[in-house]
Structure formats: structure tokens, C-alpha cells
Design a protein around this motif. Structure first.
Motif, PDB file in Angstrom:
ATOM      1  N   TYR A   1      -7.589  28.577   7.701  1.00 49.56           N
ATOM      2  CA  TYR A   1      -6.512  27.730   7.159  1.00 49.56           C
ATOM      3  C   TYR A   1      -6.747  26.267   7.535  1.00 49.56           C
ATOM      4  CZ  TYR A   1      -4.161  32.007   5.854  1.00 49.56           C
ATOM      5  OH  TYR A   1      -3.874  33.215   5.266  1.00 49.56           O
ATOM      6  N   ARG A   2      -7.314  26.048   8.708  1.00 47.24           N
ATOM      7  CA  ARG A   2      -7.643  24.684   9.125  1.00 47.24           C
ATOM      8  C   ARG A   2      -8.737  24.090   8.239  1.00 47.24           C
ATOM      9  NH1 ARG A   2      -6.083  22.922  14.251  1.00 47.24           N
ATOM     10  NH2 ARG A   2      -4.648  24.390  15.232  1.00 47.24           N
ATOM     11  N   ALA A   3      -9.726  24.906   7.868  1.00 50.26           N
ATOM     12  CA  ALA A   3     -10.814  24.410   7.015  1.00 50.26           C
ATOM     13  C   ALA A   3     -10.271  24.027   5.630  1.00 50.26           C
ATOM     14  CB  ALA A   3     -11.914  25.474   6.895  1.00 50.26           C
TER      15      ALA A   3
ATOM     16  N   VAL B   1      -1.656  21.798   8.860  1.00 47.81           N
ATOM     17  CA  VAL B   1      -2.118  23.167   8.594  1.00 47.81           C
ATOM     18  C   VAL B   1      -0.990  24.164   8.319  1.00 47.81           C
ATOM     19  CG1 VAL B   1      -2.407  23.783  11.058  1.00 47.81           C
ATOM     20  CG2 VAL B   1      -3.710  24.985   9.336  1.00 47.81           C
ATOM     21  N   SER B   2       0.144  24.037   8.996  1.00 47.26           N
ATOM     22  CA  SER B   2       1.218  25.011   8.742  1.00 47.26           C
ATOM     23  C   SER B   2       1.769  24.907   7.322  1.00 47.26           C
ATOM     24  CB  SER B   2       2.342  24.888   9.774  1.00 47.26           C
ATOM     25  OG  SER B   2       1.923  25.481  10.977  1.00 47.26           O
ATOM     26  N   PRO B   3       2.069  23.682   6.818  1.00 51.96           N
ATOM     27  CA  PRO B   3       2.503  23.611   5.416  1.00 51.96           C
ATOM     28  C   PRO B   3       1.455  24.155   4.438  1.00 51.96           C
ATOM     29  CG  PRO B   3       2.823  21.487   6.510  1.00 51.96           C
ATOM     30  CD  PRO B   3       2.188  22.393   7.508  1.00 51.96           C
TER      31      PRO B   3
ATOM     32  N   VAL C   1      -3.132  29.833  -1.358  1.00 55.63           N
ATOM     33  CA  VAL C   1      -4.056  29.662  -0.222  1.00 55.63           C
ATOM     34  C   VAL C   1      -4.101  30.981   0.560  1.00 55.63           C
ATOM     35  CG1 VAL C   1      -4.438  28.468   1.987  1.00 55.63           C
ATOM     36  CG2 VAL C   1      -3.683  27.164  -0.013  1.00 55.63           C
ATOM     37  N   ARG C   2      -2.938  31.562   0.839  1.00 57.79           N
ATOM     38  CA  ARG C   2      -2.887  32.803   1.617  1.00 57.79           C
ATOM     39  C   ARG C   2      -3.626  33.926   0.896  1.00 57.79           C
ATOM     40  NH1 ARG C   2      -0.256  31.891   5.993  1.00 57.79           N
ATOM     41  NH2 ARG C   2      -0.938  33.914   6.689  1.00 57.79           N
ATOM     42  N   GLU C   3      -3.417  34.021  -0.427  1.00 62.28           N
ATOM     43  CA  GLU C   3      -4.082  35.100  -1.180  1.00 62.28           C
ATOM     44  C   GLU C   3      -5.600  34.988  -1.034  1.00 62.28           C
ATOM     45  OE1 GLU C   3      -3.042  35.434  -5.383  1.00 62.28           O
ATOM     46  OE2 GLU C   3      -0.954  35.514  -4.679  1.00 62.28           O
TER      47      GLU C   3
ATOM     48  N   ARG D   1      -1.906  35.285  12.363  1.00 63.75           N
ATOM     49  CA  ARG D   1      -0.446  35.436  12.387  1.00 63.75           C
ATOM     50  C   ARG D   1       0.013  36.689  11.656  1.00 63.75           C
ATOM     51  NH1 ARG D   1      -2.010  31.506  14.480  1.00 63.75           N
ATOM     52  NH2 ARG D   1      -0.937  29.546  14.926  1.00 63.75           N
ATOM     53  N   ASP D   2      -0.812  37.121  10.678  1.00 65.15           N
ATOM     54  CA  ASP D   2      -0.399  38.220   9.795  1.00 65.15           C
ATOM     55  C   ASP D   2      -1.466  39.303   9.732  1.00 65.15           C
ATOM     56  OD1 ASP D   2      -2.298  36.646   8.606  1.00 65.15           O
ATOM     57  OD2 ASP D   2      -1.451  36.751   6.597  1.00 65.15           O
ATOM     58  N   ILE D   3      -2.305  39.384  10.740  1.00 67.91           N
ATOM     59  CA  ILE D   3      -3.421  40.342  10.658  1.00 67.91           C
ATOM     60  C   ILE D   3      -2.903  41.784  10.762  1.00 67.91           C
ATOM     61  CG2 ILE D   3      -5.735  40.939  11.525  1.00 67.91           C
ATOM     62  CD1 ILE D   3      -5.322  37.988  10.453  1.00 67.91           C
TER      63      ILE D   3
ATOM     64  N   GLU E   1       7.193  22.867  16.109  1.00 66.31           N
ATOM     65  CA  GLU E   1       7.315  22.755  14.661  1.00 66.31           C
ATOM     66  C   GLU E   1       6.459  23.813  13.957  1.00 66.31           C
ATOM     67  OE1 GLU E   1       9.335  21.506  12.829  1.00 66.31           O
ATOM     68  OE2 GLU E   1       8.447  21.049  10.879  1.00 66.31           O
ATOM     69  N   ARG E   2       5.254  24.043  14.482  1.00 71.10           N
ATOM     70  CA  ARG E   2       4.403  25.054  13.850  1.00 71.10           C
ATOM     71  C   ARG E   2       5.004  26.457  14.010  1.00 71.10           C
ATOM     72  NH1 ARG E   2      -1.346  25.418  14.901  1.00 71.10           N
ATOM     73  NH2 ARG E   2      -1.132  24.396  16.883  1.00 71.10           N
ATOM     74  N   ASP E   3       5.594  26.731  15.181  1.00 71.89           N
ATOM     75  CA  ASP E   3       6.276  28.031  15.382  1.00 71.89           C
ATOM     76  C   ASP E   3       7.354  28.209  14.322  1.00 71.89           C
ATOM     77  OD1 ASP E   3       4.863  28.579  17.643  1.00 71.89           O
ATOM     78  OD2 ASP E   3       6.530  28.311  19.046  1.00 71.89           O
TER      79      ASP E   3
ATOM     80  N   THR F   1       9.250  31.096   9.730  1.00 69.88           N
ATOM     81  CA  THR F   1      10.301  31.105   8.712  1.00 69.88           C
ATOM     82  C   THR F   1       9.768  31.027   7.287  1.00 69.88           C
ATOM     83  OG1 THR F   1      10.543  28.715   8.898  1.00 69.88           O
ATOM     84  CG2 THR F   1      12.048  30.051  10.227  1.00 69.88           C
ATOM     85  N   ARG F   2       8.440  30.921   7.142  1.00 70.17           N
ATOM     86  CA  ARG F   2       7.928  30.798   5.760  1.00 70.17           C
ATOM     87  C   ARG F   2       8.201  32.109   4.999  1.00 70.17           C
ATOM     88  NH1 ARG F   2       2.029  30.893   8.047  1.00 70.17           N
ATOM     89  NH2 ARG F   2       1.778  33.133   8.236  1.00 70.17           N
ATOM     90  N   GLU F   3       8.212  31.970   3.645  1.00 73.12           N
ATOM     91  CA  GLU F   3       8.574  33.121   2.817  1.00 73.12           C
ATOM     92  C   GLU F   3       7.482  34.184   2.785  1.00 73.12           C
ATOM     93  OE1 GLU F   3       9.979  32.627  -1.392  1.00 73.12           O
ATOM     94  OE2 GLU F   3      11.179  31.129  -0.301  1.00 73.12           O
TER      95      GLU F   3
HETATM   96  O1   DC Z   1      -4.318  29.707  15.238  1.00 71.38           O
HETATM   97  P1   DC Z   1      -4.262  28.259  14.767  1.00 71.38           P
HETATM   98  O2   DC Z   1      -3.304  27.402  15.541  1.00 71.38           O
HETATM   99  O3   DC Z   1      -5.611  27.639  14.681  1.00 71.38           O
HETATM  100  O4   DC Z   1      -3.686  28.371  13.267  1.00 71.38           O
HETATM  101  C1   DC Z   1      -3.492  27.240  12.478  1.00 71.38           C
HETATM  102  C2   DC Z   1      -2.346  27.457  11.501  1.00 71.38           C
HETATM  103  O5   DC Z   1      -2.724  28.402  10.500  1.00 71.38           O
HETATM  104  C3   DC Z   1      -1.042  27.951  12.092  1.00 71.38           C
HETATM  105  O6   DC Z   1      -0.097  26.922  12.135  1.00 71.38           O
HETATM  106  C4   DC Z   1      -0.572  29.038  11.180  1.00 71.38           C
HETATM  107  C5   DC Z   1      -1.661  29.276  10.197  1.00 71.38           C
HETATM  108  N1   DC Z   1      -2.165  30.657  10.192  1.00 71.38           N
HETATM  109  C6   DC Z   1      -1.576  31.539   9.329  1.00 71.38           C
HETATM  110  O7   DC Z   1      -0.604  31.196   8.664  1.00 71.38           O
HETATM  111  N2   DC Z   1      -2.060  32.804   9.224  1.00 71.38           N
HETATM  112  C7   DC Z   1      -3.101  33.197   9.965  1.00 71.38           C
HETATM  113  N3   DC Z   1      -3.570  34.440   9.836  1.00 71.38           N
HETATM  114  C8   DC Z   1      -3.698  32.305  10.878  1.00 71.38           C
HETATM  115  C9   DC Z   1      -3.192  31.034  10.987  1.00 71.38           C
END
Ligand code: DC
Length: 230
Positions: free
Chosen positions: A38-40, A103-105, A112-114, A134-136, A183-185, A190-192
Motif C-alpha cells: 500500500y505504501r508503494a 497511505v491510510s486514505p 486499490v485493495r482489490e 491489517r486484513d490478512i 489517525e492511522r488507527d 473505521t474504513r468501510e
Molecule cells: O503496516 P504499515 O504501517 O506499513 O501499513 C501502511 C498502511 O497500509 C496502514 O495505514 C494501513 C494500510 N494497510 C492496509 O490497509 N491493509 C494491509 N493489509 C496492510 C496495510
């Protein structure tokens, strides 16, 4: 030992990747840092003028998604995988405060997630993989044999990020980092789409008071327990 899938999820800056990387090295598994992916994407958006003061150009990014190729290559010196964006090593560039800020937005965007989840499933389909994110355990590999949910207090996490950036020579402010962690937490939980949450069958690890070797041993024990089962 049977070959398994290990899913490590949890809050930002709680040392997930350190413990996951160490375990992967120890047991010869492939380590995949999904946050780096997601950072890339975020770095690509910044480099290509798709993020400005007005916000993220979502349509522009959607159109350019097929131009983003993310791969990992083992760094012989560190023994850990580095992240590559379109063939260029971006391991350092994806860890800056600027990327952390957006990165969080970016990670809330469905397209992007798909794309990232498809790539993650492909990377992990042969098992023998440790993936952190976060969602593994909830979305990417809901059938993972071992799921760990890691957390630590906000102050401890902000201090760890501060130390990491300072060690790299980046000038940073503790309060700014702490605000970014909070803020990232908030955005991640809370994202959908695929919010950060603990899978029902995950084991929780609060590592606020654990050293890195203590965490590593704890995770190794969990691995032997699960992979050693018939
Ligand atoms: O682990 P990290 O802090 O490098 O992750 C960066 C951002 O990517 C974090 O704010 C949430 C998002 N992320 C995500 O939504 N789903 C993942 N599987 C991994 C990270």
C-alpha cells in the motif's frame, strides 16, 4: 512440519513486521509486508502527481493501477526482502513521513485493495508464507492455520516509529508521529472495506512490554505448536 500460512495483523507501528521477518528467516518461509505494498501505491501516486493539496485524484489513480508493478527481492546484506516499484528499490522511500501521511486514505480505496489482495493471494498460494498487514486473517487468507493479532500502547508504538526514523537520520517530531499513529488507527479501523479487526480465531499479542527476542520466541512457539499438529 507441515507447510502453513501465517497471518499477522494488528495496529500500525507495533512491531509486526520485525517479528514476522525474523520468523520467516528462522523457518525459511517467504515474508510479505502488505503495508509496503500500500505504501508503494502511495509513493507511485505522489511521484505521478496524483496527490495534491486538494486530495487524492482517485480516477487518475484508478486509470494508472495497471502501471504499478510491486515485487519483493531478498536483500543479501540484511537477509530481508526489499520492496520494488516498477523495478526500482523503494524500501527507503516508502517509509517517509510523507508516504505515512497518505497511505491510510489510499488503502481505503476499493480498487486499490482489490488489486493488492489479488496479488497477495497469488504470492501466498503455495503456502510457506508469513504475511503481515491489517486484513490478512480476515480477508486475504481467512483459512490461514496461524493467525496473530498484535497490538501495543499508542505511546510505545509512537516511540518505536520515532526511534526507527531517527536511526535512519530522518528529522522527526514525537508528537507528530503520535498523532499520525492515532489517525492511522482511526482510518484503518473505521474504513468501510476490510477494516482492521481481529479475526475470531486469532491469538492476541500485546507486545508493549516485550523485547524483540521475547516476541520472536513467542511466535516461534506458536509456529511449532500449529505446524507440528497432525
Ligand atoms: O503496516 P504499515 O504501517 O506499513 O501499513 C501502511 C498502511 O497500509 C496502514 O495505514 C494501513 C494500510 N494497510 C492496509 O490497509 N491493509 C494491509 N493489509 C496492510 C496495510
Amino acid at each position: 512440519m507441515k507447510l502453513i500460512t501465517i497471518a499477522i495483523d494488528g495496529h500500525s507501528s507495533c512491531g509486526k513486521s520485525t517479528m514476522a521477518k525474523d520468523l520467516a528467516k528462522e523457518i525459511g518461509y517467504i515474508y510479505i509486508d502488505t503495508g509496503a505494498m500500500y505504501r508503494a501505491v502511495t509513493l507511485f501516486a505522489l511521484q505521478n502527481g496524483l496527490i495534491s493539496e486538494e486530495g487524492i485524484d482517485e480516477e487518475g489513480l484508478r486509470e494508472r493501477m495497471s502501471d504499478i508493478m510491486i515485487t519483493f527481492q531478498l536483500n543479501e546484506e540484511t537477509g530481508r526482502p526489499d520492496t520494488y516499484l516498477n523495478g526500482v528499490c523503494v524500501e527507503r522511500d516508502i517509509r517517509t513521513m510523507e508516504v505515512s501521511k497518505y497511505v491510510s486514505p489510499i488503502a481505503t480505496l476499493g480498487f486499490v485493495r482489490e488489486a493488492m489482495v489479488d496479488l497477495q493471494r497469488l504470492m501466498g498460494e503455495a503456502k510457506g508464507v508469513i504475511m503481515d498487514g491489517r486484513d490478512i486473517g480476515t480477508v486475504v487468507f481467512p483459512d490461514a492455520e496461524l493467525k496473530v493479532f498484535v497490538t501495543a500502547s499508542v505511546d510505545v508504538r509512537a516511540q518505536r516509529r520515532f526511534d526507527e526514523l531517527t536511526a535512519k537520520g530522518e528529522k522527526c517530531d514525537f508528537e507528530e508521529i503520535k498523532a499520525n499513529v492515532i489517525e492511522r488507527d482511526r482510518i484503518d479501523s473505521t474504513r468501510e472495506i476490510s477494516p482492521l479487526r481481529q479475526a475470531e480465531d486469532a491469538i492476541v499479542l500485546d507486545n508493549s512490554n516485550l523485547t524483540i527476542p521475547e516476541q520472536k520466541n513467542w511466535l516461534l512457539e506458536q509456529y511449532y505448536r500449529v505446524a507440528g499438529e497432525d
